[in-house]
Design an enzyme around this catalytic site. Structure first.
Site, PDB file in Angstrom:
ATOM      1  N   ARG A  24       0.912  -1.127   0.089  1.00  0.00           N
ATOM      2  CA  ARG A  24       0.053   0.039  -0.111  1.00  0.00           C
ATOM      3  C   ARG A  24       1.055   1.276  -0.114  1.00  0.00           C
ATOM      4  O   ARG A  24       0.956   1.951  -1.056  1.00  0.00           O
ATOM      5  CB  ARG A  24      -0.904   0.061   1.296  1.00  0.00           C
ATOM      6  CG  ARG A  24      -2.095   1.044   1.086  1.00  0.00           C
ATOM      7  CD  ARG A  24      -1.784   2.296   1.552  1.00  0.00           C
ATOM      8  NE  ARG A  24      -1.038   2.551   2.874  1.00  0.00           N
ATOM      9  CZ  ARG A  24      -0.567   3.511   3.410  1.00  0.00           C
ATOM     10  NH1 ARG A  24      -0.447   4.826   2.456  1.00  0.00           N
ATOM     11  NH2 ARG A  24      -0.042   3.864   4.533  1.00  0.00           N
ATOM     12  N   ASP A  25       1.538   1.573   1.118  1.00  0.00           N
ATOM     13  CA  ASP A  25       2.259   2.841   1.309  1.00  0.00           C
ATOM     14  C   ASP A  25       3.449   2.964   0.226  1.00  0.00           C
ATOM     15  O   ASP A  25       3.738   3.808  -0.321  1.00  0.00           O
ATOM     16  CB  ASP A  25       2.971   2.950   2.650  1.00  0.00           C
ATOM     17  CG  ASP A  25       3.083   4.417   2.953  1.00  0.00           C
ATOM     18  OD1 ASP A  25       2.855   5.293   2.115  1.00  0.00           O
ATOM     19  OD2 ASP A  25       4.009   4.547   4.286  1.00  0.00           O
ATOM     20  N   HIS A 216       5.733   3.587  12.654  1.00  0.00           N
ATOM     21  CA  HIS A 216       5.747   3.695  11.036  1.00  0.00           C
ATOM     22  C   HIS A 216       6.525   5.094  10.699  1.00  0.00           C
ATOM     23  O   HIS A 216       6.226   6.171  10.529  1.00  0.00           O
ATOM     24  CB  HIS A 216       4.286   3.972  10.468  1.00  0.00           C
ATOM     25  CG  HIS A 216       4.262   4.299   9.024  1.00  0.00           C
ATOM     26  ND1 HIS A 216       3.338   3.355   8.340  1.00  0.00           N
ATOM     27  CD2 HIS A 216       4.609   5.079   8.117  1.00  0.00           C
ATOM     28  CE1 HIS A 216       3.311   3.718   6.859  1.00  0.00           C
ATOM     29  NE2 HIS A 216       4.168   4.861   6.915  1.00  0.00           N
ATOM     30  N   HIS A 218       9.694   6.533   7.856  1.00  0.00           N
ATOM     31  CA  HIS A 218      10.154   6.676   6.426  1.00  0.00           C
ATOM     32  C   HIS A 218      11.489   6.864   6.765  1.00  0.00           C
ATOM     33  O   HIS A 218      11.810   7.653   7.919  1.00  0.00           O
ATOM     34  CB  HIS A 218       9.496   7.795   5.734  1.00  0.00           C
ATOM     35  CG  HIS A 218       8.180   7.284   5.147  1.00  0.00           C
ATOM     36  ND1 HIS A 218       7.868   7.069   3.900  1.00  0.00           N
ATOM     37  CD2 HIS A 218       6.851   6.900   5.801  1.00  0.00           C
ATOM     38  CE1 HIS A 218       6.599   6.709   3.872  1.00  0.00           C
ATOM     39  NE2 HIS A 218       5.984   6.633   5.028  1.00  0.00           N
ATOM     40  N   CYS A 249       4.938   9.488  -0.506  1.00  0.00           N
ATOM     41  CA  CYS A 249       3.365   9.717  -0.564  1.00  0.00           C
ATOM     42  C   CYS A 249       3.358  10.771  -1.609  1.00  0.00           C
ATOM     43  O   CYS A 249       4.036  11.782  -1.874  1.00  0.00           O
ATOM     44  CB  CYS A 249       3.229  10.611   0.892  1.00  0.00           C
ATOM     45  SG  CYS A 249       1.712  11.243   1.053  1.00  0.00           S
ATOM     46  N   ASN A 258       9.469   4.154   2.879  1.00  0.00           N
ATOM     47  CA  ASN A 258       9.357   3.734   4.278  1.00  0.00           C
ATOM     48  C   ASN A 258      10.899   3.075   4.554  1.00  0.00           C
ATOM     49  O   ASN A 258      11.527   2.717   3.654  1.00  0.00           O
ATOM     50  CB  ASN A 258       8.415   2.607   4.399  1.00  0.00           C
ATOM     51  CG  ASN A 258       6.905   3.215   3.973  1.00  0.00           C
ATOM     52  OD1 ASN A 258       6.806   3.428   2.815  1.00  0.00           O
ATOM     53  ND2 ASN A 258       6.140   3.413   4.906  1.00  0.00           N
TER      54      ASN A 258
HETATM   55  N1  COA Z   1     -13.525   4.728  -2.938  1.00  0.00           N
HETATM   56  C1  COA Z   1     -13.714   5.012  -4.167  1.00  0.00           C
HETATM   57  N2  COA Z   1     -14.417   6.347  -4.557  1.00  0.00           N
HETATM   58  C2  COA Z   1     -14.399   6.986  -4.046  1.00  0.00           C
HETATM   59  C3  COA Z   1     -14.150   7.074  -2.550  1.00  0.00           C
HETATM   60  C4  COA Z   1     -13.617   5.694  -2.164  1.00  0.00           C
HETATM   61  N3  COA Z   1     -13.228   5.585  -0.753  1.00  0.00           N
HETATM   62  N4  COA Z   1     -14.378   8.269  -1.773  1.00  0.00           N
HETATM   63  C5  COA Z   1     -14.882   9.120  -2.812  1.00  0.00           C
HETATM   64  N5  COA Z   1     -14.959   8.261  -4.073  1.00  0.00           N
HETATM   65  C6  COA Z   1     -15.354   8.939  -5.463  1.00  0.00           C
HETATM   66  C7  COA Z   1     -16.737   9.452  -5.306  1.00  0.00           C
HETATM   67  O1  COA Z   1     -17.809   8.547  -5.237  1.00  0.00           O
HETATM   68  C8  COA Z   1     -16.702  10.651  -6.053  1.00  0.00           C
HETATM   69  O2  COA Z   1     -16.946  10.039  -7.189  1.00  0.00           O
HETATM   70  P1  COA Z   1     -17.735  10.732  -8.625  1.00  0.00           P
HETATM   71  O3  COA Z   1     -17.154  12.090  -8.616  1.00  0.00           O
HETATM   72  O4  COA Z   1     -17.575   9.766  -9.843  1.00  0.00           O
HETATM   73  O5  COA Z   1     -18.963  10.749  -7.980  1.00  0.00           O
HETATM   74  C9  COA Z   1     -15.411  11.190  -5.889  1.00  0.00           C
HETATM   75  O6  COA Z   1     -14.689   9.996  -5.447  1.00  0.00           O
HETATM   76  C10 COA Z   1     -15.507  12.411  -5.109  1.00  0.00           C
HETATM   77  O7  COA Z   1     -16.034  12.172  -4.064  1.00  0.00           O
HETATM   78  P2  COA Z   1     -15.682  13.100  -2.584  1.00  0.00           P
HETATM   79  O8  COA Z   1     -16.482  12.487  -1.313  1.00  0.00           O
HETATM   80  O9  COA Z   1     -16.255  14.574  -3.005  1.00  0.00           O
HETATM   81  O10 COA Z   1     -14.119  13.045  -2.314  1.00  0.00           O
HETATM   82  P3  COA Z   1     -13.011  14.077  -2.324  1.00  0.00           P
HETATM   83  O11 COA Z   1     -12.830  14.457  -3.958  1.00  0.00           O
HETATM   84  O12 COA Z   1     -13.227  15.093  -1.457  1.00  0.00           O
HETATM   85  O13 COA Z   1     -11.799  13.198  -2.041  1.00  0.00           O
HETATM   86  C11 COA Z   1     -10.968  11.400  -0.815  1.00  0.00           C
HETATM   87  C12 COA Z   1     -11.618  12.624  -0.858  1.00  0.00           C
HETATM   88  C13 COA Z   1     -10.822  11.159   0.698  1.00  0.00           C
HETATM   89  C14 COA Z   1     -11.936  10.130  -1.471  1.00  0.00           C
HETATM   90  C15 COA Z   1      -9.451  11.531  -1.697  1.00  0.00           C
HETATM   91  O14 COA Z   1      -9.239  12.564  -1.064  1.00  0.00           O
HETATM   92  C16 COA Z   1      -8.877  10.274  -1.237  1.00  0.00           C
HETATM   93  O15 COA Z   1      -8.979   9.196  -1.653  1.00  0.00           O
HETATM   94  N6  COA Z   1      -7.821  10.364  -0.602  1.00  0.00           N
HETATM   95  C17 COA Z   1      -6.803   9.370  -0.229  1.00  0.00           C
HETATM   96  C18 COA Z   1      -5.276   9.928  -0.500  1.00  0.00           C
HETATM   97  C19 COA Z   1      -4.404   8.625  -0.033  1.00  0.00           C
HETATM   98  O16 COA Z   1      -4.597   7.674  -0.181  1.00  0.00           O
HETATM   99  N7  COA Z   1      -3.034   9.042   0.673  1.00  0.00           N
HETATM  100  C20 COA Z   1      -2.276   8.364   1.029  1.00  0.00           C
HETATM  101  C21 COA Z   1      -2.337   7.640   2.351  1.00  0.00           C
HETATM  102  S1  COA Z   1      -1.649   8.492   3.644  1.00  0.00           S
HETATM  103 ZN    ZN Z   2       3.888   6.234   5.268  1.00  0.00          ZN
END
Ligand code: COA
Ligand code: ZN
Length: 321
Positions: A24-25, A216, A218, A249, A258
């Site tokens: 994942r990371d 955790h 890095h 990230c 990491n």
């Molecule tokens: N899985 C799949 N799709 C998702 C989802 C999820 N968990 N959460 C939101 N979506 C989709 C929504 O269905 C929407 O799709 P659409 O435009 O086709 O309708 C779109 O994403 C936007 O949804 P919204 O709730 O407005 O989310 P956002 O744009 O504000 O983004 C997150 C918020 C949290 C979903 C996004 O920032 C994210 O996935 N971040 C993860 C970052 C990450 O993994 N970082 C590394 C780990 S530290």
């Molecule tokens: Zn990390």
């Protein structure tokens, strides 16, 4: 009587869980999509090598992190017969529903200790993240699936600098109040130092004694394993690392990998601490991971080999003057 080499060093735990987060990371910031079969092979190889806790993917938005778009397919292909605990990150209820459907053993909710990293990473305030986690806990309870917590930027934030220990403690308490008592302190951009590790571990032991802490790190500034050692001295027995030192990230500048799993296991072995992991097998998996991502990884053991892997004298020229 055992020799000094067989005993763990004075004051350190005798046994540690190595939590693999590379799938994942590590992979999430690789620009080239790693095929689902390769991801599954990587996880199965790690389980073969003896790893029993793995963060295998994340159920996040595929637009935000395209590399994780095959999360459910990865889970479906993993060998579940050897009791390895498979977890996945979930940012919101949509992620939680997908993770339950895919059959994770535990979901990991995550937020940052600093407001600006939380805004960049999940596009919401810390309070809004916390509010949403209550629903995730409900979904987990209904499905009989554990929920763990993670706190990114626990040792410093790339946008704000130092992060007050109180911010970490407050989130840990909020998690505890929701029933989340397995907690990982994430050092997203390698800002941890031994003193900060000591300070934060002690503050949490005081504020949330029932919580099981994982660290955790890095290796961004070269002191990742030193921070592990500082954690061991505080009695921590769960450390997260990434095969080959994969990682970074996507939502911070200059983020690097990491701490490397096989380098960590080597260090723990040499401290006399039991991990249940086979180092030679781990090194073989790490080399395969390099092939999968198509570039060199920062891990050191896979290049140098274990310290007693001796070489033939014929393999090198004699330095004739
Ligand atoms: N899985 C799949 N799709 C998702 C989802 C999820 N968990 N959460 C939101 N979506 C989709 C929504 O269905 C929407 O799709 P659409 O435009 O086709 O309708 C779109 O994403 C936007 O949804 P919204 O709730 O407005 O989310 P956002 O744009 O504000 O983004 C997150 C918020 C949290 C979903 C996004 O920032 C994210 O996935 N971040 C993860 C970052 C990450 O993994 N970082 C590394 C780990 S530290
Ligand atoms: Zn990390």
């Amino acid at each position: 009587m055992s020799t000094t080499a067989q005993r763990s060093l004075a004051g350190l735990p005798q046994k540690v869980s190595v939590v693999e987060v590379g799938p994942r990371d590590g992979l999430q910031s690789e620009p080239k999509f790693v095929a689902t079969d390769e991801k599954i092979g990587l996880v199965n190889g790690l389980i073969d090598a003896g790893i029993r806790h793995l963060e295998v993917t994340s159920f996040v938005s595929p637009r935000a992190v395209p590399q994780m778009r095959d999360a459910a397919d990865v889970l479906a292909g993993i060998d579940r017969t050897r009791g390895a605990v498979l977890t996945a990150l979930v940012p919101n209820t949509k992620g939680a529903e997908r993770a339950v459907e895919a059959g994770v053993d535990a979901m990991v909710v995550f937020m940052s200790a600093s407001e600006s990293h939380n805004l960049k990473n999940v596009n919401r305030t810390r309070q809004s993240s916390l509010d949403g986690f209550k629903d995730i806990c409900r979904i987990g309870a209904e499905a009989g699936i554990d929920v763990y917590g993670a706190i990114a930027t626990s040792f410093g934030c790339p946008f704000e600098g130092d992060v007050p220990v109180q911010s970490v403690v407050d989130i840990a308490k909020a998690y505890r109040d929701m029933g989340i008592t397995v907690l990982s302190l994430g050092d997203t951009t390698g800002m941890a130092t031994p003193r900060l590790v000591q300070e934060r571990c002690r503050a949490l032991a005081d504020a949330v004694p029932e919580t099981d802490i994982a660290l955790h790190f890095h290796n961004t500034r070269g002191v990742g394993l030193v921070c592990v050692y500082a954690g061991l001295q505080e009695g921590v027995t769960r450390f997260e690392s990434s095969i080959g030192g994969l990682g970074g990230c996507p939502f911070v500048p200059k983020a690097t990998g990491n701490i490397c799993t096989e380098d960590l296991v080597y260090m723990l072995d040499e401290c006399g601490i039991e991990t249940g992991v086979d180092l030679a097998q781990l090194i073989a998996v790490s080399r395969k991971a390099e092939d999968s991502v198509g570039h060199m990884l920062p891990g050191q053991l896979m290049k140098a080999g274990p310290r007693l892997e001796v070489h033939s004298m014929d393999a090198v020229a004699t330095a004739n003057g």
